[in-house]
Design a protein around this motif. Sequence first.
Motif, PDB file in Angstrom:
ATOM      1  N   ASP A  17       9.760  -5.520   3.703  1.00  0.00           N
ATOM      2  CA  ASP A  17      10.351  -4.264   4.165  1.00  0.00           C
ATOM      3  C   ASP A  17      10.806  -3.374   3.020  1.00  0.00           C
ATOM      4  O   ASP A  17      10.760  -2.145   3.134  1.00  0.00           O
ATOM      5  CB  ASP A  17      11.528  -4.557   5.101  1.00  0.00           C
ATOM      6  CG  ASP A  17      11.134  -5.417   6.291  1.00  0.00           C
ATOM      7  OD1 ASP A  17       9.934  -5.428   6.638  1.00  0.00           O
ATOM      8  OD2 ASP A  17      12.006  -6.106   6.856  1.00  0.00           O
ATOM      9  N   LEU A  18      11.241  -3.957   1.915  1.00  0.00           N
ATOM     10  CA  LEU A  18      11.737  -3.159   0.797  1.00  0.00           C
ATOM     11  C   LEU A  18      10.665  -2.936  -0.269  1.00  0.00           C
ATOM     12  O   LEU A  18      10.353  -1.789  -0.618  1.00  0.00           O
ATOM     13  CB  LEU A  18      12.966  -3.832   0.184  1.00  0.00           C
ATOM     14  CG  LEU A  18      13.660  -3.087  -0.957  1.00  0.00           C
ATOM     15  CD1 LEU A  18      14.078  -1.692  -0.515  1.00  0.00           C
ATOM     16  CD2 LEU A  18      14.880  -3.867  -1.434  1.00  0.00           C
ATOM     17  N   SER A  68       2.429  -6.336   2.215  1.00  0.00           N
ATOM     18  CA  SER A  68       1.925  -6.524   3.576  1.00  0.00           C
ATOM     19  C   SER A  68       1.994  -7.995   3.961  1.00  0.00           C
ATOM     20  O   SER A  68       1.591  -8.874   3.188  1.00  0.00           O
ATOM     21  CB  SER A  68       0.477  -6.045   3.684  1.00  0.00           C
ATOM     22  OG  SER A  68       0.381  -4.662   3.460  1.00  0.00           O
ATOM     23  N   LEU A  69       2.474  -8.270   5.172  1.00  0.00           N
ATOM     24  CA  LEU A  69       2.509  -9.632   5.684  1.00  0.00           C
ATOM     25  C   LEU A  69       1.121 -10.001   6.191  1.00  0.00           C
ATOM     26  O   LEU A  69       0.582  -9.385   7.108  1.00  0.00           O
ATOM     27  CB  LEU A  69       3.539  -9.758   6.806  1.00  0.00           C
ATOM     28  CG  LEU A  69       3.681 -11.142   7.437  1.00  0.00           C
ATOM     29  CD1 LEU A  69       4.159 -12.167   6.423  1.00  0.00           C
ATOM     30  CD2 LEU A  69       4.640 -11.084   8.629  1.00  0.00           C
ATOM     31  N   THR A  75      -0.440  -3.669  -0.785  1.00  0.00           N
ATOM     32  CA  THR A  75      -1.217  -2.736   0.036  1.00  0.00           C
ATOM     33  C   THR A  75      -2.413  -2.171  -0.722  1.00  0.00           C
ATOM     34  O   THR A  75      -3.302  -1.574  -0.108  1.00  0.00           O
ATOM     35  CB  THR A  75      -0.332  -1.578   0.532  1.00  0.00           C
ATOM     36  OG1 THR A  75       0.253  -0.920  -0.603  1.00  0.00           O
ATOM     37  CG2 THR A  75       0.779  -2.096   1.438  1.00  0.00           C
ATOM     38  N   SER A  76      -2.475  -2.360  -2.030  1.00  0.00           N
ATOM     39  CA  SER A  76      -3.647  -1.943  -2.803  1.00  0.00           C
ATOM     40  C   SER A  76      -4.891  -2.731  -2.408  1.00  0.00           C
ATOM     41  O   SER A  76      -6.014  -2.308  -2.697  1.00  0.00           O
ATOM     42  CB  SER A  76      -3.393  -2.146  -4.295  1.00  0.00           C
ATOM     43  OG  SER A  76      -3.312  -3.533  -4.603  1.00  0.00           O
ATOM     44  N   GLY A  77      -4.691  -3.890  -1.771  1.00  0.00           N
ATOM     45  CA  GLY A  77      -5.812  -4.758  -1.437  1.00  0.00           C
ATOM     46  C   GLY A  77      -6.166  -5.736  -2.532  1.00  0.00           C
ATOM     47  O   GLY A  77      -7.144  -6.487  -2.392  1.00  0.00           O
ATOM     48  N   SER A  78      -5.417  -5.764  -3.624  1.00  0.00           N
ATOM     49  CA  SER A  78      -5.680  -6.730  -4.692  1.00  0.00           C
ATOM     50  C   SER A  78      -5.709  -8.146  -4.122  1.00  0.00           C
ATOM     51  O   SER A  78      -4.887  -8.501  -3.265  1.00  0.00           O
ATOM     52  CB  SER A  78      -4.606  -6.652  -5.776  1.00  0.00           C
ATOM     53  OG  SER A  78      -4.618  -5.408  -6.418  1.00  0.00           O
ATOM     54  N   HIS A  79      -6.656  -8.960  -4.610  1.00  0.00           N
ATOM     55  CA  HIS A  79      -6.758 -10.342  -4.127  1.00  0.00           C
ATOM     56  C   HIS A  79      -5.733 -11.198  -4.865  1.00  0.00           C
ATOM     57  O   HIS A  79      -6.044 -12.010  -5.744  1.00  0.00           O
ATOM     58  CB  HIS A  79      -8.164 -10.893  -4.324  1.00  0.00           C
ATOM     59  CG  HIS A  79      -8.368 -12.218  -3.629  1.00  0.00           C
ATOM     60  ND1 HIS A  79      -8.603 -12.316  -2.275  1.00  0.00           N
ATOM     61  CD2 HIS A  79      -8.340 -13.496  -4.095  1.00  0.00           C
ATOM     62  CE1 HIS A  79      -8.721 -13.580  -1.947  1.00  0.00           C
ATOM     63  NE2 HIS A  79      -8.557 -14.329  -3.038  1.00  0.00           N
ATOM     64  N   CYS A  80      -4.457 -10.993  -4.490  1.00  0.00           N
ATOM     65  CA  CYS A  80      -3.339 -11.710  -5.094  1.00  0.00           C
ATOM     66  C   CYS A  80      -2.267 -11.842  -4.028  1.00  0.00           C
ATOM     67  O   CYS A  80      -1.850 -10.839  -3.449  1.00  0.00           O
ATOM     68  CB  CYS A  80      -2.817 -10.972  -6.324  1.00  0.00           C
ATOM     69  SG  CYS A  80      -1.522 -11.865  -7.200  1.00  0.00           S
TER      70      CYS A  80
END
Length: 298
Positions: free
Chosen positions: A25-26, A30-31, A61-66
Amino acid sequence: MKAGAIVGGVVTVPDLDAALADYRDLLGLSLVEENTVGEALAESWGCQGNAASRMATLRPTSGSHCFLRLVEQPMPPGYRPTTTYGWNSFEITVEDVFDWPDRLAGSGFEVVGPPREIPGLPYFVAMQVVGTGGEMIYLNESRADTPTNDMPKAKSPVDHLFIVILGTPDRAASVAWYRDRLGFDEGASYVIEYTMINRAFGLPAGTTSGLTMIQNGRMPIVEIDDYPPQASVRPRRDGKLPPGNALVSLAVADLDRCDCAWIVPPQVHGAPLYRGRRSATTVGAAGELVELVEIAEA
């Protein structure tokens, strides 16, 4: 993705819901999943006591695979971050580090090192926070590549882990472990006045510490820090994860080429982090848990 990329970190927290308020939330991660660790994964980590522990998996949220995984377990009495051997911090790249101190006010994060620009180091600006599980997180705004490393630019306000910091009683042994057993490169070594270490151990100003970078080409992976004699083995309940910064997941091209003693032989887990690839966990020279994920290089 190339070998050495950090594909995940595990943090233990005493209250998963409170930690989600901080990280999801802070910070805005992304969950991805919320479940339990499960028997197979807990066994692979050597932490069978965590099989029924609640776990949340988050991703930038960038979509990085991490992926950052939060595992709920009580904190050992008296645990203090950055005073024991093992994983002591995760560095996360962010877009605007000076935006975060005010935004973190009233959260579960304690700012222990506010952001500041360091003369002669134009490459990045970092700040340090400690979470509710005693985990140390560096929020790091990358501004330029260093002479020896490519510094990743964040593509979301809070993006991915790009350096993990290891405290060790024997830096040479830890460096050799990552170099010789995993095939990564030994990078530059430095002797610096390390404020976080000095503060954690109550050392006088001017005390210096040595560190060495482990990398793949110009990609930084692990910062290995010499810890002073006052450091100790991390307190850990039987069958449970280490408290705080508990485990790191690294990509490798081929598990069969790693010279490691596996806790459990390589297997496939179903979570998004693994992409259907084999993984296995081993123990490094400083007692740290290292999960290796076999990911084809692209």
